[in-house]
Structures are given as C-alpha cells and as structure tokens.
Design an enzyme around this catalytic site. Structure first.
Site, PDB file in Angstrom:
ATOM      1  N   ASN A 109      -2.659   4.675  -3.279  1.00  0.00           N
ATOM      2  CA  ASN A 109      -1.767   4.356  -2.152  1.00  0.00           C
ATOM      3  C   ASN A 109      -0.416   5.027  -2.362  1.00  0.00           C
ATOM      4  O   ASN A 109       0.135   5.652  -1.462  1.00  0.00           O
ATOM      5  CB  ASN A 109      -1.564   2.839  -2.023  1.00  0.00           C
ATOM      6  CG  ASN A 109      -2.875   2.101  -1.883  1.00  0.00           C
ATOM      7  OD1 ASN A 109      -3.894   2.712  -1.595  1.00  0.00           O
ATOM      8  ND2 ASN A 109      -2.865   0.805  -2.102  1.00  0.00           N
ATOM      9  N   ASP A 110       0.117   4.885  -3.570  1.00  0.00           N
ATOM     10  CA  ASP A 110       1.395   5.532  -3.864  1.00  0.00           C
ATOM     11  C   ASP A 110       1.210   6.989  -4.261  1.00  0.00           C
ATOM     12  O   ASP A 110       2.031   7.833  -3.902  1.00  0.00           O
ATOM     13  CB  ASP A 110       2.126   4.781  -4.984  1.00  0.00           C
ATOM     14  CG  ASP A 110       2.903   3.603  -4.424  1.00  0.00           C
ATOM     15  OD1 ASP A 110       3.609   3.788  -3.426  1.00  0.00           O
ATOM     16  OD2 ASP A 110       2.778   2.496  -4.973  1.00  0.00           O
ATOM     17  N   GLU A 166       0.253   6.593 -10.479  1.00  0.00           N
ATOM     18  CA  GLU A 166       0.555   6.578  -9.039  1.00  0.00           C
ATOM     19  C   GLU A 166       1.776   7.422  -8.695  1.00  0.00           C
ATOM     20  O   GLU A 166       2.249   7.421  -7.574  1.00  0.00           O
ATOM     21  CB  GLU A 166       0.708   5.145  -8.520  1.00  0.00           C
ATOM     22  CG  GLU A 166       1.646   4.267  -9.296  1.00  0.00           C
ATOM     23  CD  GLU A 166       1.722   2.836  -8.752  1.00  0.00           C
ATOM     24  OE1 GLU A 166       1.301   2.582  -7.616  1.00  0.00           O
ATOM     25  OE2 GLU A 166       2.218   1.969  -9.488  1.00  0.00           O
ATOM     26  N   CYS A 192      -7.686   1.798  -8.216  1.00  0.00           N
ATOM     27  CA  CYS A 192      -7.448   0.527  -7.514  1.00  0.00           C
ATOM     28  C   CYS A 192      -6.728   0.736  -6.192  1.00  0.00           C
ATOM     29  O   CYS A 192      -6.360  -0.219  -5.529  1.00  0.00           O
ATOM     30  CB  CYS A 192      -6.683  -0.449  -8.393  1.00  0.00           C
ATOM     31  SG  CYS A 192      -5.064   0.150  -8.867  1.00  0.00           S
ATOM     32  N   HIS A 251       0.288 -11.648   7.743  1.00  0.00           N
ATOM     33  CA  HIS A 251      -0.423 -12.884   7.422  1.00  0.00           C
ATOM     34  C   HIS A 251      -1.517 -13.194   8.420  1.00  0.00           C
ATOM     35  O   HIS A 251      -2.531 -13.791   8.079  1.00  0.00           O
ATOM     36  CB  HIS A 251       0.561 -14.058   7.392  1.00  0.00           C
ATOM     37  CG  HIS A 251       1.260 -14.158   6.087  1.00  0.00           C
ATOM     38  ND1 HIS A 251       2.565 -14.515   5.970  1.00  0.00           N
ATOM     39  CD2 HIS A 251       0.826 -13.926   4.841  1.00  0.00           C
ATOM     40  CE1 HIS A 251       2.903 -14.506   4.706  1.00  0.00           C
ATOM     41  NE2 HIS A 251       1.861 -14.150   3.990  1.00  0.00           N
ATOM     42  N   ARG A 255      -2.124  -8.289  -8.058  1.00  0.00           N
ATOM     43  CA  ARG A 255      -0.727  -7.961  -7.701  1.00  0.00           C
ATOM     44  C   ARG A 255       0.100  -9.236  -7.865  1.00  0.00           C
ATOM     45  O   ARG A 255      -0.104 -10.195  -7.117  1.00  0.00           O
ATOM     46  CB  ARG A 255      -0.644  -7.490  -6.248  1.00  0.00           C
ATOM     47  CG  ARG A 255      -1.297  -6.144  -5.976  1.00  0.00           C
ATOM     48  CD  ARG A 255      -1.098  -5.767  -4.503  1.00  0.00           C
ATOM     49  NE  ARG A 255      -1.409  -4.386  -4.230  1.00  0.00           N
ATOM     50  CZ  ARG A 255      -2.511  -3.969  -3.609  1.00  0.00           C
ATOM     51  NH1 ARG A 255      -3.415  -4.837  -3.206  1.00  0.00           N
ATOM     52  NH2 ARG A 255      -2.703  -2.690  -3.384  1.00  0.00           N
ATOM     53  N   ARG A 277       4.044   6.119   3.188  1.00  0.00           N
ATOM     54  CA  ARG A 277       2.785   5.446   3.526  1.00  0.00           C
ATOM     55  C   ARG A 277       2.934   4.440   4.666  1.00  0.00           C
ATOM     56  O   ARG A 277       1.954   3.924   5.179  1.00  0.00           O
ATOM     57  CB  ARG A 277       2.155   4.803   2.268  1.00  0.00           C
ATOM     58  CG  ARG A 277       2.913   3.640   1.691  1.00  0.00           C
ATOM     59  CD  ARG A 277       2.397   3.293   0.289  1.00  0.00           C
ATOM     60  NE  ARG A 277       1.749   1.998   0.228  1.00  0.00           N
ATOM     61  CZ  ARG A 277       1.522   1.317  -0.897  1.00  0.00           C
ATOM     62  NH1 ARG A 277       1.863   1.830  -2.068  1.00  0.00           N
ATOM     63  NH2 ARG A 277       0.930   0.153  -0.883  1.00  0.00           N
ATOM     64  N   ARG A 302      -1.450  -6.991 -13.151  1.00  0.00           N
ATOM     65  CA  ARG A 302      -0.434  -5.941 -13.054  1.00  0.00           C
ATOM     66  C   ARG A 302       0.943  -6.601 -13.090  1.00  0.00           C
ATOM     67  O   ARG A 302       1.189  -7.572 -12.369  1.00  0.00           O
ATOM     68  CB  ARG A 302      -0.582  -5.164 -11.740  1.00  0.00           C
ATOM     69  CG  ARG A 302       0.472  -4.060 -11.652  1.00  0.00           C
ATOM     70  CD  ARG A 302       0.305  -3.223 -10.420  1.00  0.00           C
ATOM     71  NE  ARG A 302       0.739  -3.931  -9.221  1.00  0.00           N
ATOM     72  CZ  ARG A 302       0.694  -3.382  -8.003  1.00  0.00           C
ATOM     73  NH1 ARG A 302       0.227  -2.159  -7.841  1.00  0.00           N
ATOM     74  NH2 ARG A 302       1.092  -4.060  -6.952  1.00  0.00           N
TER      75      ARG A 302
END
Ligand code: PEP
Ligand code: MG
Length: 584
Positions: free
Chosen positions: A461-462, A438, A509, A196, A303, A472, A339
């Site tokens: 990413n995945d 992914e 993405c 955060h 997301r 990752r 998504r």
C-alpha cells in the site's frame, strides 16, 4: 399508459461484498444543518453550559441504550464505545464549553465551530483511516446537536419491512440498530473504503456500497434497487433482463461463498505441494472471530494504532497487554504478527500536542515517531513481549527507511526486555523480528536490513505510493496506482531475491496480496506468506490450490518482459483467465 422508469446505474465504492435486490428505504437525516448564532448574557452563561452538558449526557444515554440493544456482532466493533468516549473528549466537549464561556455564545454555535475546526484537522491527515474518523466526530456532534435543538433521530430499529437502506451517511449508532431480518443491505452517498459504515457492513456480512454521492437524490422511496457490493454498482429500476441476470448472479455468488468458506479450513497447498500460509490483517482484537471463521493460518498484520485513537491519553501498558494477550491466546499456536505503532505526526497532534506538517505522509510518523518518543514505544514493546509469553508472537516494525532505525529499535526492544526482567514479569524475548518493506530505500537496503530481521513483510500500500509517487488517497491519480506496474514487480522481486539469498522469509501484507489475479505473480516471485482482510482468505486459498509454483515462476519470467501494467494484466488474463473468470 404509465411509462416504466428507466434503468439507472450508479457507481460507488464496494464496501462490503454480496448482492441484494429490494426496495429502497430512504433514511431521513434532516434537522440539524442550520444552526442559529446568538449571544448569551454573562449572567446566563453557566445555564448555557449546563444546557450543553445536559445535551451531551442525553446523547451519551442514547448511545448506551443502542449499545445495549445491538446485536453481538456489532458490539465487537466497539465503535459506539469510541463515540461515548468522544462525547467527553477535551477537544470536543472541553473546547465547546471554553468557546461558550470565552465568546459568550450559544451552545449550538460553539459546537458547530469546534466541529468545523476538528473536521479540517482530520481531513488534512495523511492516513486514510484517521481521515475517515471525521465521520465519528460528525455523528457524535450530530447527536449532541439533535438534543440541543430538540430534533428526534429516526430509529432504524423501528423499520418493519424488508428493505435496502439509502442514506447520505449512516452513523454507527444507525448501523448498530440494523435488524438482519429486515435490512438486506445499504448504500450511502458518503464514506470511503475505510469508513465505519463499511466495517460494520462487513461485520454483519451484508452488501454495501458507499461514496455514491447522488444516491439520495436519484433514488426514490420504494424504487427497486440492486446493490452489487462486489463491484460497487447500484442499479436503480432494473429492467426485467437485468433483474434476471442479477438474481442468477446472487445465487451463484452465495453458492460460491458457501463452497470456498467450507474449504477455507484446508491448507493452501499448490498442486506441486508447496504450502503458502494465508494470514489475516486485523485492526481490532475482536476480528479474530472472522479470522477463525475464514480459515486464516494466523495473523500476518495486527495494526495496533487504532487503540491509540480518539482518546485524550495513550493507552497504558496493562491495557495494551490485555488486548494483545486476548488475540495471542485465541490464535495460539498460530502466529500473531503485531505491528508496532504506525501513527503519523498529525495523529500524534490530536493526542499529544504535536506539530503541523505540510506532508504528513513523509513526516514524523510510524517508527520515526516511536524513536522520538521512546517512552511511548517502550510501553508498547513491553506489552508485546509480555503477550508473547502466551502464544506465538512475531513483532513487525513499520516504515523502516534507514539501517540505523532498526538498530535503534533493536536497542529499545532489549531495553524493554531488561526492564521486564527487573520487574519480574513473565515475557518472551525470543520472538521473530520482522521489518516492513514499504519505502523504496528499504528495498535498496534490503541486504543490510536482512541481517537484522527474521522476515520481511512487503507493505505494497505504501510501497506503491512512494515508489510511483502516487498519493494512495488522491482520486485524481488513483488510475495510476497500479500494483502490476513493472516498477512494482521489480521492487518486489528485488526484495524476494535478497530474502532468499539471505535465508529469511518474505511475506506480503499490502492489499496487493488480496487480489486473486495477483497470486500467480506473487507465488512465482517466491512470497512465503500472504496476509489480507479476513473475508478475502477463502478465495485466495482457493486460487493457490489451483496453481503450481513452476508455472508461476515461468509466468514471472514472461511478466518481467512487459513494459506496462496493462501488458502484465493482459498476460495474466491470457495465462490464468480461469482464475479471473471464477472471481467475484
Ligand atoms: C502497507 O503499507 O502496505 C500496509 C500493509 O500498511 P498500512 O496499509 O497500514 O499502511
Ligand atoms: Mg503502510
């Protein structure tokens, strides 16, 4: 003669871009680390519980005051509201009271025990975002603890000189007090990319470097420091030469941002006239403001899992609908790609009593979880279809790894539409359906999946994690996590080839799309749309405007001959060095 202190360079994680130069202000965070343990007489247990409840109430009042006094940019991040909710969460509040009662122990010790258990549960999670929520639990429990032991928190709002904050960690309550006229940037020992602290720094658009480990021990009060939030470097006691160099770099960077942000509202058209949509990835509805400021052509990845976190019960349809509707209406007529829930097994456990999993990344997560819990899934699908009546919505299904999964998903989507029809609620079923690619099996099955989808969105990413067998989140193997690995390039090519063959669109993405030096390759491979964090949009649009598709396609042919990621990178430098040179 006193000697000048030597220049020292610390390397951390670049959490928010930009450069600032100024004096270090060390934020004192002592006071609550050592906690006494003692037993409470049975007759006094109710008083002890009251003492605990009073400390929680005081902590809540403090956070609410901070919310009221926060600048608007931070109110949007809603982090502190999450903290207020967490204060009363069953797993924290309820559990601590239970321990005081069952073990007859003091409130401080009970709280410490609960927090230590929660920390290990969250740290064991596969999802980086969830893992980092440990810091929320720590911040909330720290504020209760401070009220229990009577230690006052330092107020960042009271700082009255222009400084750079240096802290072990900064809680959202701390960062919310940041006065932009005083605080130029901040650096912390703890924290990762998805923390955060970084999210807030980005919202405030001030430079930040996190995860430095030794900043609070190596930096002295009032030392001169340079924070380079672009590369993740912090330079302590810079030499005259370094100072001049960074002052120039700061001016250049600010000029560059101003120029690209001004231009970012123009479309990203290549020199041979091909328009590439540059979209935004968002996690919170409030981020649409940045998407608009940075000239996003729409939302390529919303997301949605964050709305399900840090709470005892999942959100209901109405709550979800309102959030989606807000985003859809603000963005209309530009598309919003929602998504569906990309939650994992561990996450389900925190809210829904799930099971422990040895490999959560390979477990009951995402679409698998949704198909196992059709009530949760249909609630979300109904909310999305209802929001679709208010603008342009696309729906995107994550982690599809088998053909039957998309068939079952489609059935539930139909079921959601039928139930809305029956209920007489406005909705739109005529929306584009996307599949995230992914998982390597989805690449292999792309031709079958294409018959069930209007578009693919490649989640690198995945995909990189699963294709190269590299966690990752694991720093030990981070150097092997290479988007330019020939295996990754071939996988992406396989997907784009199938998509062209089948006449559906293909997007990306994953983070790979946000790096300027990947763009020639991605354009050459035939990606129709790229989606990324909002701040990267201006630069990627600028890069696209300098390229032409024919050169990019030729470049792909050369890149495909390379055997290593390093080889591909060398080729990028050779052919498009100017893109890298301009990059900040
Ligand atoms: C991806 O995996 O590339 C992706 C975009 O999704 P997430 O980072 O949310 O897993
Ligand atoms: Mg993913």
């Amino acid at each position: 003669m006193t000697q000048e202190p030597a220049e020292l360079i610390l390397k951390g994680i670049n959490a928010s871009p930009g450069i600032c130069i100024g004096k270090a202000y060390l934020v004192d965070k002592e006071g609550v680390d050592i906690v006494a343990r003692y037993y409470i007489d049975k007759s006094k247990l109710q008083d002890e519980i009251k003492r605990f409840k009073a400390a929680v109430k005081k902590a809540g009042d403090e956070i609410r005051t901070i919310i009221d006094e926060s600048p608007e940019e931070l109110k949007r991040a809603h982090i502190l509201e999450t903290h207020v909710a967490l204060l009363k969460d069953k797993m924290l509040y309820g559990k601590a009271i239970e321990i005081i009662e069952s073990k007859g122990i003091n409130a401080e010790w009970a709280l410490k025990q609960v927090v230590s258990n929660l920390r290990s549960v969250f740290l064991g999670m596969a999802d980086s975002y969830l893992k980092e929520r440990v810091s929320d639990i720590t911040h909330v429990s720290d504020s209760i603890m401070r009220n229990l032991v009577g230690v006052r928190a330092e107020k960042i709002a009271d700082i009255d000189k222009r400084v750079i904050l240096v802290a072990r960690d900064l809680s959202p309550a701390d960062t919310s007090q940041i006065n932009l006229h005083k605080i130029m940037g901040f650096i912390t020992d703890r924290g990762g990319k998805a923390s955060h602290t970084g999210i807030v720094a980005q919202a405030l658009e001030i430079p930040a470097v996190v995860g430095l480990n030794v900043a609070t021990t190596r930096i002295k009060v009032d030392s001169l420091i340079i924070v380079d939030g672009i590369t993740g470097k912090v330079i302590v006691n810079p030499s005259e030469k370094t100072l001049v160099e960074y002052e120039e770099r700061k001016i250049e960077y600010e000029d560059y941002r101003a120029v690209i942000t001004r231009e970012s509202h123009l479309s990203a058209r290549t020199t041979d006239g091909i328009q590439i949509e540059v979209m935004a990835n968002i996690e919170l509805p409030e981020e649409v403001v940045s998407v608009k400021n940075y000239g996003g052509d729409g939302i390529g990845l919303y997301r949605t899992e964050f709305q399900y976190m840090n709470r005892a019960v999942f959100p209901n349809e109405e709550e979800l609908f309102e959030k989606y509707q807000d985003v859809v209406q603000v963005m209309a007529p530009k598309p919003v790609t929602i998504r569906t829930l990309d939650i994992n097994g561990d996450k389900a456990m925190t809210s829904q009593n799930g099971q422990d999993e040895a490999n959560p990344a390979l477990g009951l997560r995402s679409i698998r979880y949704c198909l196992r819990k059709p009530d949760v899934f249909v609630t979300q699908l109904r909310a999305i279809l209802r929001a679709a009546a208010f603008g342009t919505v696309r729906i995107l299904f994550p982690m599809i790894s088998a053909y039957f999964e998309i068939c079952e998903t489609e059935k539930l989507l139909d079921q959601a539409a039928e139930s809305l029809e029956k209920d007489g609620l406005p909705y739109n079923r005529d929306i584009e359906i996307g599949i995230m690619i992914e998982v390597p099996s989805a690449v292999v099955l792309a031709d079958l999946l294409a018959d069930k989808a209007d578009f693919f969105s490649i989640g690198t990413n995945d995909l990189i994690q699963f294709a190269l067998a590299i966690d990752r989140l694991n720093p030990q193997v981070a150097h092997l996590y290479q988007p330019l690995d020939p295996a990754v390039i071939r996988l992406v090519k396989q997907v784009t080839d199938v998509a062209k063959d089948k006449g559906i669109e293909v997007f990306m993405c994953g983070e790979m799309a946000a790096a300027a030096h990947h763009i020639p390759l991605l354009l050459g491979l035939g990606l129709d749309e790229l989606s990324m964090n909002p701040q990267s949009i201006p630069e990627i649009k600028r890069v696209i405007r300098t390229l032409n598709i024919r050169d990019a396609q030729e470049f792909v042919q050369q890149a495909l001959k390379k055997k290593t990621a390093r080889g591909v990178f060398g080729l990028v430098k050779e052919a498009f060095g100017d893109i890298l040179d301009n990059r900040y």
